[in-house]
Design an enzyme around this catalytic site. Structure first.
Site, PDB file in Angstrom:
ATOM      1  N   GLU A   1       0.835  -1.216   0.000  1.00 56.85           N
ATOM      2  CA  GLU A   1       0.000   0.000   0.000  1.00 56.85           C
ATOM      3  C   GLU A   1       0.867   1.264   0.000  1.00 56.85           C
ATOM      4  OE1 GLU A   1      -3.584   0.798   0.127  1.00 56.85           O
ATOM      5  OE2 GLU A   1      -3.441  -1.103  -0.927  1.00 56.85           O
TER       6      GLU A   1
ATOM      7  N   TYR B   1      -3.799   4.619   6.159  1.00 59.74           N
ATOM      8  CA  TYR B   1      -3.077   3.372   6.475  1.00 59.74           C
ATOM      9  C   TYR B   1      -1.703   3.362   5.786  1.00 59.74           C
ATOM     10  CZ  TYR B   1      -1.777  -1.565   6.020  1.00 59.74           C
ATOM     11  OH  TYR B   1      -1.084  -2.754   6.020  1.00 59.74           O
TER      12      TYR B   1
HETATM   13  P1  NAP Z   1      -4.932  -8.407  10.901  1.00 58.76           P
HETATM   14  O1  NAP Z   1      -5.555  -9.740  10.662  1.00 58.76           O
HETATM   15  O2  NAP Z   1      -5.765  -7.180  10.801  1.00 58.76           O
HETATM   16  O3  NAP Z   1      -4.239  -8.460  12.344  1.00 58.76           O
HETATM   17  C1  NAP Z   1      -3.774  -7.290  12.983  1.00 58.76           C
HETATM   18  C2  NAP Z   1      -3.714  -7.548  14.471  1.00 58.76           C
HETATM   19  O4  NAP Z   1      -3.252  -6.345  15.124  1.00 58.76           O
HETATM   20  C3  NAP Z   1      -5.065  -7.887  15.119  1.00 58.76           C
HETATM   21  O5  NAP Z   1      -4.961  -9.115  15.775  1.00 58.76           O
HETATM   22  C4  NAP Z   1      -5.302  -6.754  16.113  1.00 58.76           C
HETATM   23  O6  NAP Z   1      -5.817  -7.160  17.343  1.00 58.76           O
HETATM   24  C5  NAP Z   1      -3.881  -6.261  16.367  1.00 58.76           C
HETATM   25  N1  NAP Z   1      -3.905  -4.893  16.899  1.00 58.76           N
HETATM   26  C6  NAP Z   1      -4.595  -3.829  16.408  1.00 58.76           C
HETATM   27  N2  NAP Z   1      -4.394  -2.758  17.177  1.00 58.76           N
HETATM   28  C7  NAP Z   1      -3.548  -3.135  18.188  1.00 58.76           C
HETATM   29  C8  NAP Z   1      -2.980  -2.481  19.292  1.00 58.76           C
HETATM   30  N3  NAP Z   1      -3.221  -1.181  19.546  1.00 58.76           N
HETATM   31  N4  NAP Z   1      -2.165  -3.177  20.106  1.00 58.76           N
HETATM   32  C9  NAP Z   1      -1.913  -4.491  19.898  1.00 58.76           C
HETATM   33  N5  NAP Z   1      -2.447  -5.191  18.862  1.00 58.76           N
HETATM   34  C10 NAP Z   1      -3.252  -4.506  18.005  1.00 58.76           C
HETATM   35  O7  NAP Z   1      -3.692  -8.202   9.905  1.00 58.76           O
HETATM   36  P2  NAP Z   1      -2.895  -9.294   9.040  1.00 58.76           P
HETATM   37  O8  NAP Z   1      -3.575  -9.462   7.743  1.00 58.76           O
HETATM   38  O9  NAP Z   1      -2.576 -10.452   9.883  1.00 58.76           O
HETATM   39  O10 NAP Z   1      -1.558  -8.479   8.729  1.00 58.76           O
HETATM   40  C11 NAP Z   1      -0.456  -8.498   9.625  1.00 58.76           C
HETATM   41  C12 NAP Z   1       0.359  -7.229   9.422  1.00 58.76           C
HETATM   42  O11 NAP Z   1       0.841  -7.185   8.073  1.00 58.76           O
HETATM   43  C13 NAP Z   1      -0.414  -5.940   9.637  1.00 58.76           C
HETATM   44  O12 NAP Z   1       0.494  -5.012  10.191  1.00 58.76           O
HETATM   45  C14 NAP Z   1      -0.802  -5.514   8.232  1.00 58.76           C
HETATM   46  O13 NAP Z   1      -0.962  -4.125   8.185  1.00 58.76           O
HETATM   47  C15 NAP Z   1       0.401  -5.989   7.448  1.00 58.76           C
HETATM   48  N6  NAP Z   1       0.161  -6.348   6.057  1.00 58.76           N
HETATM   49  C16 NAP Z   1      -0.827  -7.224   5.750  1.00 58.76           C
HETATM   50  C17 NAP Z   1      -1.001  -7.613   4.430  1.00 58.76           C
HETATM   51  C18 NAP Z   1      -2.065  -8.607   4.049  1.00 58.76           C
HETATM   52  O14 NAP Z   1      -2.358  -8.726   2.850  1.00 58.76           O
HETATM   53  N7  NAP Z   1      -2.616  -9.361   4.990  1.00 58.76           N
HETATM   54  C19 NAP Z   1      -0.146  -7.110   3.434  1.00 58.76           C
HETATM   55  C20 NAP Z   1       0.874  -6.240   3.798  1.00 58.76           C
HETATM   56  C21 NAP Z   1       1.033  -5.876   5.113  1.00 58.76           C
HETATM   57  P3  NAP Z   1      -7.370  -7.425  17.597  1.00 58.76           P
HETATM   58  O15 NAP Z   1      -7.534  -8.859  17.147  1.00 58.76           O
HETATM   59  O16 NAP Z   1      -7.497  -7.218  19.063  1.00 58.76           O
HETATM   60  O17 NAP Z   1      -8.106  -6.429  16.768  1.00 58.76           O
HETATM   61  O1  F7E Z   2      -9.373  -4.426  -0.683  1.00 64.68           O
HETATM   62  C1  F7E Z   2     -11.718  -3.403  -3.311  1.00 64.68           C
HETATM   63  C2  F7E Z   2     -11.030  -2.318  -2.518  1.00 64.68           C
HETATM   64  O2  F7E Z   2      -9.735  -4.434   1.770  1.00 64.68           O
HETATM   65  C3  F7E Z   2      -8.858  -4.857  -1.929  1.00 64.68           C
HETATM   66  C4  F7E Z   2      -4.769  -5.182   3.726  1.00 64.68           C
HETATM   67  O3  F7E Z   2      -4.352  -6.444   4.201  1.00 64.68           O
HETATM   68  O4  F7E Z   2      -3.744  -5.551   1.579  1.00 64.68           O
HETATM   69  C5  F7E Z   2      -4.979  -5.261   2.211  1.00 64.68           C
HETATM   70  O5  F7E Z   2      -5.479  -4.014   1.776  1.00 64.68           O
HETATM   71  C6  F7E Z   2      -9.526  -4.112  -3.061  1.00 64.68           C
HETATM   72  C7  F7E Z   2      -9.586  -2.604  -2.906  1.00 64.68           C
HETATM   73  O6  F7E Z   2      -7.483  -5.073   0.778  1.00 64.68           O
HETATM   74  C8  F7E Z   2     -14.807  -4.208  -1.593  1.00 64.68           C
HETATM   75  O7  F7E Z   2     -11.493  -1.034  -2.910  1.00 64.68           O
HETATM   76  C9  F7E Z   2     -14.198  -3.776  -3.614  1.00 64.68           C
HETATM   77  O8  F7E Z   2      -9.284  -2.012  -4.131  1.00 64.68           O
HETATM   78  O9  F7E Z   2      -9.340  -6.621   0.565  1.00 64.68           O
HETATM   79  P1  F7E Z   2      -9.052  -5.181   0.684  1.00 64.68           P
HETATM   80  P2  F7E Z   2      -6.457  -3.877   0.517  1.00 64.68           P
HETATM   81  O10 F7E Z   2      -7.095  -2.562   0.609  1.00 64.68           O
HETATM   82  O11 F7E Z   2      -5.738  -4.197  -0.745  1.00 64.68           O
HETATM   83  C10 F7E Z   2      -2.703  -4.584   1.789  1.00 64.68           C
HETATM   84  C11 F7E Z   2      -1.457  -5.035   1.059  1.00 64.68           C
HETATM   85  C12 F7E Z   2      -2.491  -4.283   3.227  1.00 64.68           C
HETATM   86  O12 F7E Z   2      -1.381  -3.948   3.648  1.00 64.68           O
HETATM   87  C13 F7E Z   2      -3.711  -4.137   4.067  1.00 64.68           C
HETATM   88  O13 F7E Z   2      -3.386  -4.284   5.447  1.00 64.68           O
HETATM   89  O14 F7E Z   2     -10.882  -4.542  -3.117  1.00 64.68           O
HETATM   90  N1  F7E Z   2     -13.076  -3.722  -2.840  1.00 64.68           N
HETATM   91  N2  F7E Z   2     -15.263  -4.052  -2.879  1.00 64.68           N
HETATM   92  C14 F7E Z   2     -13.430  -3.994  -1.581  1.00 64.68           C
HETATM   93  N3  F7E Z   2     -12.683  -4.086  -0.454  1.00 64.68           N
HETATM   94  C15 F7E Z   2     -13.337  -4.418   0.697  1.00 64.68           C
HETATM   95  N4  F7E Z   2     -12.603  -4.546   1.822  1.00 64.68           N
HETATM   96  N5  F7E Z   2     -14.707  -4.617   0.727  1.00 64.68           N
HETATM   97  C16 F7E Z   2     -15.493  -4.530  -0.394  1.00 64.68           C
HETATM   98  O15 F7E Z   2     -16.701  -4.714  -0.331  1.00 64.68           O
END
Ligand code: NAP
Ligand code: F7E
Length: 345
Positions: free
Chosen positions: A131, A157
């Protein structure tokens, strides 16, 4: 003696995959979870039940003293900072909390390591993100975004993550910390939160199949994402911290697909062929055999600024870490739909 690891965000998608991987590798796993009064905390109980081998510590990224206590208790060799407000859409609604947790929370964790005297011994992983690149036309390398591409975040974000990214680089350069950024493109799977589009789709497909839901409402169908499987990506995180020198790496598949394509493949799993009719906010996806509308647009899910296209170039991670994704796009969609069909049946 096996290694010790402290994972923030243990209750999130990646936290669960990483805890399992490191437990299997022989690590003693400590995980940070928010809240108070362990015994009555539902998320605490859920994590404990699924991963009884994880030692849970109640702490908050906003509270430096709680993080210092966590580091002192866990005495980790490695810290993975996965906690964040991670939903891009939500970050527009709560930009200040997002800056505090997703941005400032990173420096809190780094300071907790330094204040505990671990800056020369503890290896640190920061969950950076694609992002930060923003996906705009002027800044779109042909082969996809690599580690040296320009950043142009498009959401509170993304901006907060950019701070987390650079403060991690800064602590590496200033204090010689072994601190790495994993710049990860979207990774999904059966543990994904249902507020993210892939899981929202796989869940809705299963619910439609079993008559529990009629229509799936979505926002922008045309944005493109480089989607991989979270289980593959946590292996890459671990590999980053096992190198001789700290560095930053992109993890991605090198392929990009629209939300539309994800929907088409997901509905195909339940033998529904989607035909698209209309345009913009009036567009609908209908079941080609019955003519029934199963997808419609709800502009509530549009974002004030969108990241239209993300495509990553994982060449460095492939060469240096020997990392490569295993699950491909059709495999990912099938895995998620199958999982939700099992849950909803
Ligand atoms: P996620 O499922 O949203 O998990 C994030 C965790 O952070 C949740 O368990 C949440 O706790 C915890 N959290 C939020 N606020 C907090 C606080 N103030 N203190 C302590 N814990 C807190 O995210 P994920 O998909 O596993 O992603 C892991 C990391 O990689 C995140 O930093 C995300 O931004 C980053 N990331 C994700 C993706 C992806 O595609 N998944 C891609 C690139 C980067 P609660 O359960 O209590 O809400
Ligand atoms: O959206 C479109 C939305 O919320 C993907 C996080 O893990 O990956 C994630 O961020 C796309 C966007 O993920 C809906 O507009 C359409 O273009 O699944 P998303 P994200 O925004 O790509 C990055 C790498 C991170 O780091 C983040 O933590 O899908 N979209 N319709 C929608 N998205 C959502 N959520 N819901 C809809 O109904």
């Amino acid at each position: 003696m096996g290694k010790r690891v402290l994972i923030t965000g243990i209750a999130g998608q990646d936290g669960g995959h990483l805890a399992k991987l490191l437990h299997e590798k022989g690590y003693k796993v400590y995980g940070i979870i928010r809240g108070q009064m362990e015994a009555s905390h539902p998320r605490y109980q859920a994590v404990k039940q699924e991963m009884p081998y994880v030692e849970l510590i109640m702490a908050d990224l906003l509270d430096l003293s709680s993080l210092v206590r966590a580091v002192q208790l866990a005495q980790p060799d490695e810290v993975y900072n996965l906690a964040a407000i991670s939903h891009v859409g939500y970050s527009f609604r709560d930009p200040i909390l997002t800056a505090d947790v997703t941005g400032k929370g990173v420096v809190n964790m780094l300071e907790a390591i330094r204040l505990s005297g671990g800056e020369k011994t503890i290896r640190f992983y920061q969950a950076s993100t694609s992002e930060m690149f923003g996906g705009l036309d002027y800044n779109r390398p042909d082969k996809g975004y690599s580690e040296d591409a320009n950043f142009h975040p498009r959401s509170p974000y993304g901006v907060a993550k950019l701070y987390g990214h650079w403060i991690t680089v800064n602590y590496r350069e200033s204090y010689g910390m072994f601190a790495c950024n994993g710049i990860l493109f979207n990774h999904e799977g059966e543990r994904r939160g249902s507020e993210f589009v892939t899981r929202k789709i796989s869940k809705a497909v299963a619910r439609i199949k079993y008559g529990k839901q009629d229509v799936l409402e979505l926002g922008n169908l045309d944005s493109k994402r480089d989607w991989g499987y979270a289980g593959d990506y946590v292996e890459g995180m671990w590999r980053m911290l096992q190198q001789d020198k700290p560095d930053d790496y992109v993890l991605a598949t090198g392929e990009t697909h629209t939300i539309r394509e994800f929907c088409e493949l997901a509905f195909k799993e339940i033998s529904i062929e989607i035909k698209w009719q209309g345009s913009d906010a009036e567009e609908v996806g209908v079941d080609a055999s019955t003519g029934k509308t199963v997808i419609k647009i709800n502009p509530e899910f549009y974002r004030p600024a969108e990241v239209d296209l993300l495509l990553g170039d994982p060449t460095k991670a492939e060469k240096v870490l020997g990392w490569k994704r295993k699950v491909d796009f059709p495999g990912l969609v099938k895995m998620m739909v199958d999982h939700d069909l099992g849950l909803e049946s």
